[in-house]
Design a protein around this motif. Structure first.
Motif, PDB file in Angstrom:
ATOM      1  N   ALA A  39       0.846  -1.189   0.000  1.00 47.46           N
ATOM      2  CA  ALA A  39       0.000   0.000   0.000  1.00 47.46           C
ATOM      3  C   ALA A  39       0.884   1.241   0.000  1.00 47.46           C
ATOM      4  CB  ALA A  39      -0.896   0.014   1.234  1.00 47.46           C
ATOM      5  N   HIS A  40       0.373   2.303  -0.569  1.00 53.84           N
ATOM      6  CA  HIS A  40       1.071   3.582  -0.471  1.00 53.84           C
ATOM      7  C   HIS A  40       0.950   4.065   0.972  1.00 53.84           C
ATOM      8  CE1 HIS A  40       1.907   4.119  -4.727  1.00 53.84           C
ATOM      9  NE2 HIS A  40       0.734   3.563  -4.943  1.00 53.84           N
ATOM     10  N   ALA A  44      -9.571   0.624   2.152  1.00 50.57           N
ATOM     11  CA  ALA A  44     -10.340   0.319   0.943  1.00 50.57           C
ATOM     12  C   ALA A  44      -9.692   1.032  -0.242  1.00 50.57           C
ATOM     13  CB  ALA A  44     -11.792   0.758   1.105  1.00 50.57           C
ATOM     14  N   PRO A  45      -8.703   0.406  -0.886  1.00 49.51           N
ATOM     15  CA  PRO A  45      -8.030   1.037  -2.021  1.00 49.51           C
ATOM     16  C   PRO A  45      -8.948   1.125  -3.234  1.00 49.51           C
ATOM     17  CG  PRO A  45      -7.335  -1.223  -1.844  1.00 49.51           C
ATOM     18  CD  PRO A  45      -8.217  -0.949  -0.650  1.00 49.51           C
ATOM     19  N   PRO A  46      -8.550   1.882  -4.252  1.00 49.90           N
ATOM     20  CA  PRO A  46      -9.387   2.048  -5.444  1.00 49.90           C
ATOM     21  C   PRO A  46      -9.801   0.741  -6.118  1.00 49.90           C
ATOM     22  CG  PRO A  46      -7.616   3.656  -5.467  1.00 49.90           C
ATOM     23  CD  PRO A  46      -7.350   2.730  -4.309  1.00 49.90           C
ATOM     24  N   SER A  47      -8.994  -0.310  -6.023  1.00 48.85           N
ATOM     25  CA  SER A  47      -9.358  -1.578  -6.671  1.00 48.85           C
ATOM     26  C   SER A  47     -10.649  -2.162  -6.103  1.00 48.85           C
ATOM     27  CB  SER A  47      -8.231  -2.611  -6.543  1.00 48.85           C
ATOM     28  OG  SER A  47      -8.100  -3.057  -5.203  1.00 48.85           O
ATOM     29  N   LEU A  48     -10.980  -1.816  -4.875  1.00 45.96           N
ATOM     30  CA  LEU A  48     -12.219  -2.333  -4.286  1.00 45.96           C
ATOM     31  C   LEU A  48     -13.425  -1.811  -5.058  1.00 45.96           C
ATOM     32  CD1 LEU A  48     -13.436  -4.128  -2.132  1.00 45.96           C
ATOM     33  CD2 LEU A  48     -13.368  -2.189  -0.559  1.00 45.96           C
ATOM     34  N   ILE A  73      -9.775  -6.392  -3.129  1.00 42.21           N
ATOM     35  CA  ILE A  73      -8.433  -5.894  -2.844  1.00 42.21           C
ATOM     36  C   ILE A  73      -7.443  -7.005  -3.193  1.00 42.21           C
ATOM     37  CG2 ILE A  73      -6.855  -4.991  -1.083  1.00 42.21           C
ATOM     38  CD1 ILE A  73      -9.353  -4.144   0.521  1.00 42.21           C
ATOM     39  N   HIS A  74      -6.411  -6.672  -3.940  1.00 42.39           N
ATOM     40  CA  HIS A  74      -5.380  -7.628  -4.337  1.00 42.39           C
ATOM     41  C   HIS A  74      -4.427  -7.912  -3.174  1.00 42.39           C
ATOM     42  CE1 HIS A  74      -6.037  -7.451  -8.740  1.00 42.39           C
ATOM     43  NE2 HIS A  74      -6.493  -6.245  -8.463  1.00 42.39           N
TER      44      HIS A  74
END
Length: 100
Positions: A8-9, A23-27, A33-34
């Motif tokens: 994660a950043h 909850a990163p953007p991929s969610l 989440i990867h």
């Protein structure tokens, strides 16, 4: 204890601590989440994070997750862990500074 890993950043991780979940953007864009296993991490770093600064490695205990975790085939014969919901912060057992 079974663990999975997520890069994660650092800024996103700090924001997660303020919000109480990650909850990163991929969610939103992909529905999950990867994550990766320890064995998969070098390939993930090489492919996606080789030149990314200010990263942290989240070590997550699978048994503590509140959202559904599925191992899905991302490439032929390669199954990666995907979390179908936000990451609850109490599942994160370690946070390491990461420099690829």
């Amino acid at each position: 204890m079974t663990t999975i890993l997520h890069l994660a950043h650092a800024i996103a991780w700090a924001e997660a601590q303020r919000l109480g979940f990650y909850a990163p953007p991929s969610l939103d864009s992909e529905g999950f989440i990867h994550f990766s296993t320890e064995a998969q991490l070098p390939g993930v770093v090489e492919r996606f994070y080789k030149h990314q600064p200010n990263m942290v490695l989240l070590v997550v205990e699978v048994d503590r997750l509140t959202a559904a975790l599925r191992y899905e085939e991302s490439e032929p014969g390669k199954f990666f862990p995907h979390l179908y919901g936000p990451l609850n912060l109490d599942a994160v057992v370690e946070v390491r500074l990461f420099a690829p």
